[in-house]
Design a protein around this motif. Structure first.
Motif, short mmCIF file in Angstrom:
data_model
loop_
_atom_site.label_atom_id
_atom_site.label_comp_id
_atom_site.label_asym_id
_atom_site.label_seq_id
_atom_site.Cartn_x
_atom_site.Cartn_y
_atom_site.Cartn_z
N ASP A 1 -89.97 -99.16 64.45
CA ASP A 1 -91.11 -99.99 64.07
C ASP A 1 -91.03 -101.31 64.85
O ASP A 1 -90.16 -101.49 65.70
CB ASP A 1 -91.14 -100.20 62.56
CG ASP A 1 -89.91 -100.91 62.01
OD1 ASP A 1 -88.99 -101.26 62.80
OD2 ASP A 1 -89.85 -101.11 60.78
N TRP B 1 -91.42 -100.11 58.65
CA TRP B 1 -91.10 -98.94 57.84
C TRP B 1 -90.30 -99.30 56.58
O TRP B 1 -89.45 -100.19 56.61
CB TRP B 1 -90.27 -97.93 58.64
CG TRP B 1 -90.79 -97.54 59.98
CD1 TRP B 1 -90.04 -97.28 61.10
CD2 TRP B 1 -92.16 -97.31 60.39
NE1 TRP B 1 -90.84 -96.90 62.16
CE2 TRP B 1 -92.15 -96.92 61.75
CE3 TRP B 1 -93.38 -97.39 59.74
CZ2 TRP B 1 -93.30 -96.62 62.46
CZ3 TRP B 1 -94.55 -97.11 60.44
CH2 TRP B 1 -94.50 -96.72 61.78
N VAL C 1 -95.08 -92.18 55.02
CA VAL C 1 -94.87 -92.96 56.25
C VAL C 1 -93.42 -92.82 56.68
O VAL C 1 -92.53 -93.51 56.19
CB VAL C 1 -95.24 -94.44 56.03
CG1 VAL C 1 -95.10 -95.21 57.34
CG2 VAL C 1 -96.66 -94.57 55.49
N GLN D 1 -99.29 -94.75 57.89
CA GLN D 1 -99.44 -96.12 57.42
C GLN D 1 -100.91 -96.58 57.52
O GLN D 1 -101.32 -97.50 56.83
CB GLN D 1 -98.54 -97.07 58.23
CG GLN D 1 -98.57 -98.51 57.72
CD GLN D 1 -97.43 -99.33 58.28
OE1 GLN D 1 -96.29 -98.89 58.33
NE2 GLN D 1 -97.75 -100.54 58.71
N TYR E 1 -96.67 -102.41 62.03
CA TYR E 1 -95.81 -101.26 61.76
C TYR E 1 -94.42 -101.71 61.32
O TYR E 1 -93.62 -102.20 62.12
CB TYR E 1 -95.71 -100.36 63.00
CG TYR E 1 -97.03 -99.72 63.36
CD1 TYR E 1 -97.63 -98.80 62.51
CD2 TYR E 1 -97.69 -100.07 64.53
CE1 TYR E 1 -98.85 -98.23 62.83
CE2 TYR E 1 -98.92 -99.49 64.86
CZ TYR E 1 -99.49 -98.57 64.00
OH TYR E 1 -100.70 -98.01 64.31
#
Length: 353
Positions: free
Chosen positions: A280, A143, A274, A259, A141
């Motif tokens: 994140d 971003w 997203v 995502q 994860y």
């Protein structure tokens, strides 16, 4: 080391202060980090929250006995020094700082590091023990900058307008919707909000947050205007008769979970953006490093992987089992295999995020 915060059946409990943080069962005294429903429950005898969040909390819970504490201001309760500090998650969101007998703990609630203009930006707070969320606590994860996402949304809207189709963007009503509104280019067309979103928009505006002009669908009488509009609505609206009034429309969903390809397929929408109001993986690591804490307690999210990684970095780390969830419709969230496959990347270590 004193266990200043422990887990009880009611929630996270501070024994010296005799109060709870975001309890999930009714208690006599509750400190609430923010007004999302998994953290703010009805039934407590007394609520303490950030002053910026009082209006939104009352709008969601009704008539409650609530006290607002300005960010950074200290309050002493049973010998425990309490202060609330910006978490950057949604309007009024706060981290809870507790100091007792020279020891400092911070409970993060939910947070993100990228400032977005709709709430006070995240503020790192130095402490000995940091209780952190881990909603997106896996290295996969990461971003994009929110401005890039806003540009993608505006381009999608413009293309739909050219094709004569309404753009319907599903997102959580509180926080995500207002953040998206803040990034929309209102020169493209009208912005229409579902009633659940519009009511919260007014609370944001009353708090001094600048949002573009928005309308309810009943205020639009010209169908050609509606075909050029973008509609901001909660996910539940997609299965209601309300959505049928837009005829041939293009839809999208905005969430950090977009995502994952599986999440996009299950949503069955044309586009997935997203955009998350949670930190994140690099953001989580940066926040932990900034606290200077030697001990980290991980809650709701990818607890085992994050605990294991932090332990490998030399931190004392463990987890709390809580009843917090994800406000972005958790029933739709896919399970992600917890793995340390990519956590060996040294750039992911606290201090290198």
């Amino acid at each position: 080391m004193t266990e200043l915060v422990t887990v009880r059946p009611e929630g996270l409990y501070c024994e010296p202060g005799d109060f709870y943080i975001d309890p999930w069962r009714p208690v006599s005294r509750a400190i609430i980090t923010h007004a999302h429903s998994d953290h703010a429950r009805i039934g407590h005898q007394h609520y303490l929250t950030a002053a910026a969040g009082v209006g939104i909390l009352k709008s969601r819970l009704g008539e409650i006995n609530i006290e607002g504490l300005p960010y950074g201001q200290e309050l002493i309760h049973n010998g425990v020094c309490i202060s609330l500090h910006p978490a950057g998650h949604v309007l009024g969101s706060a981290q809870v700082r507790l100091e007792y007998k020279g020891e400092i703990w911070v409970a993060s609630g939910d947070y993100k590091l990228e400032a977005d203009g709709t709430c006070t930006a995240f503020e790192p707070v130095r402490c000995d023990t940091f209780i952190t969320e881990s909603t997106f606590g896996l290295p996969i994860y990461r971003w994009q900058a929110q401005q890039e996402i806003y540009q993608d949304i505006n381009r999608w809207w413009s293309r739909n307008k050219e094709e004569g189709r309404t753009s319907v963007l599903f997102c959580y009503s509180f926080g995500k919707a207002q953040r998206i509104l803040h990034g929309l280019d209102s020169s493209i067309g009208s912005i229409v909000c579902h009633g659940a979103v519009q009511a919260l928009n007014q609370i944001y505006r009353d708090a001094g947050i600048v949002l573009p002009p928005t309308k309810m669908v009943d205020e639009i009488h010209d169908k050609s205007e509606l075909k050029q509009a973008i509609v901001i609505a909660p996910p539940s609206a997609g299965n209601s008769p309300w959505i049928k009034r837009f005829g041939d429309y293009s839809d999208a969903f905005a969430s950090g979970w977009m995502q994952l390809r599986g999440a996009r397929r299950r949503r069955g929408v044309d586009r997935g953006f997203v955009l998350s109001d949670h930190a994140d993986w690099p953001g989580l690591m940066q926040a932990i490093q900034a606290t200077g804490a030697g001990r980290v307690i991980v809650t709701h999210g990818s607890i085992p992987s994050m605990v294991r990684f932090l332990q490998e970095q030399g931190l004392q780390a463990g987890g709390f089992d809580t009843e917090y969830g994800d406000e972005e419709n958790p029933a739709e969230v896919p399970k992600v295999a917890e793995t340390t496959k990519s956590v060996d990347d040294t750039d992911n270590r606290p201090g290198h995020a």
